[in-house]
Design a protein around this motif. Sequence first.
Motif, PDB file in Angstrom:
ATOM      1  N   ASP A 258       0.834  -1.209   0.000  1.00  0.00           N
ATOM      2  CA  ASP A 258       0.000   0.000   0.000  1.00  0.00           C
ATOM      3  C   ASP A 258       0.867   1.256   0.000  1.00  0.00           C
ATOM      4  O   ASP A 258       0.545   2.248  -0.656  1.00  0.00           O
ATOM      5  N   GLU A 259       1.949   1.200   0.754  1.00  0.00           N
ATOM      6  CA  GLU A 259       2.839   2.359   0.838  1.00  0.00           C
ATOM      7  C   GLU A 259       3.629   2.551  -0.453  1.00  0.00           C
ATOM      8  O   GLU A 259       3.833   3.682  -0.908  1.00  0.00           O
ATOM      9  N   LEU A 260       4.050   1.449  -1.049  1.00  0.00           N
ATOM     10  CA  LEU A 260       4.851   1.527  -2.273  1.00  0.00           C
ATOM     11  C   LEU A 260       4.018   1.958  -3.472  1.00  0.00           C
ATOM     12  O   LEU A 260       4.422   2.832  -4.249  1.00  0.00           O
ATOM     13  N   LEU A 261       2.847   1.339  -3.621  1.00  0.00           N
ATOM     14  CA  LEU A 261       1.971   1.603  -4.777  1.00  0.00           C
ATOM     15  C   LEU A 261       0.555   1.812  -4.258  1.00  0.00           C
ATOM     16  O   LEU A 261      -0.258   0.876  -4.235  1.00  0.00           O
ATOM     17  N   PRO A 262       0.219   3.013  -3.814  1.00  0.00           N
ATOM     18  CA  PRO A 262      -1.066   3.246  -3.132  1.00  0.00           C
ATOM     19  C   PRO A 262      -2.302   2.809  -3.919  1.00  0.00           C
ATOM     20  O   PRO A 262      -3.309   2.442  -3.320  1.00  0.00           O
ATOM     21  N   GLY A 263      -2.259   2.811  -5.219  1.00  0.00           N
ATOM     22  CA  GLY A 263      -3.444   2.447  -5.988  1.00  0.00           C
ATOM     23  C   GLY A 263      -3.464   1.016  -6.488  1.00  0.00           C
ATOM     24  O   GLY A 263      -4.269   0.675  -7.365  1.00  0.00           O
ATOM     25  N   TRP A 264      -2.630   0.156  -5.917  1.00  0.00           N
ATOM     26  CA  TRP A 264      -2.468  -1.188  -6.490  1.00  0.00           C
ATOM     27  C   TRP A 264      -3.748  -2.018  -6.442  1.00  0.00           C
ATOM     28  O   TRP A 264      -3.961  -2.882  -7.302  1.00  0.00           O
ATOM     29  N   ARG A 265      -4.618  -1.768  -5.472  1.00  0.00           N
ATOM     30  CA  ARG A 265      -5.833  -2.588  -5.352  1.00  0.00           C
ATOM     31  C   ARG A 265      -6.791  -2.361  -6.523  1.00  0.00           C
ATOM     32  O   ARG A 265      -7.663  -3.192  -6.786  1.00  0.00           O
TER      33      ARG A 265
END
Length: 535
Positions: free
Chosen positions: A61-68
């Motif tokens: 989540d911290e690395l790629l906030p929109g990954w979901r």
Amino acid sequence: MSERDVMEYDVVTVGAGPAGLSFAIRLKQLKPELSVCVIEKASTIGAHILSGAVIEPGPLDELLPGWRDNPPPVCVPAAEDEFWHLTRTGGTKFPVIPPGMANHGNFIVSLGAMCAWLAPQAEALGVEIYPGFAAAEPLFDEAGAVCGVRIGDMGVARDGSHKPGYTQGIDIRAKVTVLAEGARGHLTKQLVRKFGLDAESDPQNFSIGIKELWQLPAGRVKPGKIFHSFGWPADTKTYGGSFIYHLDKDRVAIGYVSGLDYRDPNYQPYEAFQQFKHHPMVKPLLEGGEILSAGARAIVTGGWQSLPKVEMPGALLIGDTAGLLNVPKVKGTHQAIRSGMLAAEHLAAQDAPASAGFDARLRASPVMAELKKVRNIKPGFKKGLWFGLLNSAWETATAGLSPWTWRCKPDWSSLQKLDEAEKPRRDYVERTLPPRDRLAGVYFAATEHDEDQPVHLKVANTDICISQCAEEYGNPCQRFCPAGVYEIVQDEQGKRLQINAANCVHCKTCDIKDPYQIITWVTPEGGSGPNYQNL
């Protein structure tokens, strides 16, 4: 010999696993002007990656906030946990899940597919990624600091001669080399020894994880269900446990982990896994299904007390290369991502990237705080299953505040000689599920090696194999290898060791468990090895 071609970068990362890719992404997010290269020995990104895997999403989540919104291709929310103690004919379900194994909010993924998903996101930021580039040796500058890596030559015959199409490996030079090779990394092993990085730590410990991906008849799979067990088929003095992760599309990931500190020279990790599949609670799930992919990989389990110094002049260690897996949680991906991000932040904070100071930064971070709390849990099982369980309960209840630390010793030193070994009752059953044997299992790993290349499993003295090892241990390499690489054969010259290097799935077990420490795993040609699909 012509002069080698040279490529130069600010940073080169060895290994395109979750640690290496997360590091590269974070560094380019923070300092896009830096040139960053990631090299990977597999033919494609993710082809050598094998893990359970259930991940804690916080670091991602911290690395790629929109990954979901655009998740990896295999990504199933955890829905239900079960934890069992198995006997040969049944088992007991724990009414309470151990805190570290409670997976609400986590995700079941294919780590190989996740790495293949991360790679284009790194490339979009300007990271250069080169699969099929096997780092054969480290490079050093005049002061003795690491200054990059040399890629192995291609087109070398088994006898060392150059075949048509021979290509000399290039040198990749960098201000900082980041080692993210995974457990028992080939370059890491050399550099730990050269720089004495383990002088103040315990020896590293390992397990071997063997995994299969199954396609099952419709209606059996409960997406998100997570099953773990201990007990049968392991005896009470052998560390072992299983997992079954229910995925989407009627698939399950099933595997078995054996601690490589086992004592019995006749123990076979691969057979233990196959026996687990025939437990009466498991076999009905698998019958009528088919294996899609399979493989094996060493797992780093030494923990807090086995962590070497993670920096050296010109280079640093992250992820499983450093030894950051949390054994009681059965998870390491979140630690790998965290450590990669931390390394990137360390380098980005400097005017010119340098490794100095990263060791102190990692040890002061949540990565190490997490490992310290559980440092005594896995070593406690060296005293047997029941002591290990009681010790685990104590360490969990006290959050690791015990005033002592259990020490670790090399896995190979635990192996007992034939004349002194206990002969535990295995209670094994007749097997009917595929694969029929280890060679059939290699087929599902889709492993490929050009057989006319130098053998990448170096045995320093094969005379020991035929004489001393045969007498003292009964040649355990024939049993601990999950791919049937090692055979003692008889021909007109007598007995000899035959190395079936083309079978190798790059698990590194032989490099770890050999009781004489005369086997060294080195990189074969780039692109060789397994081609795992969604493992």
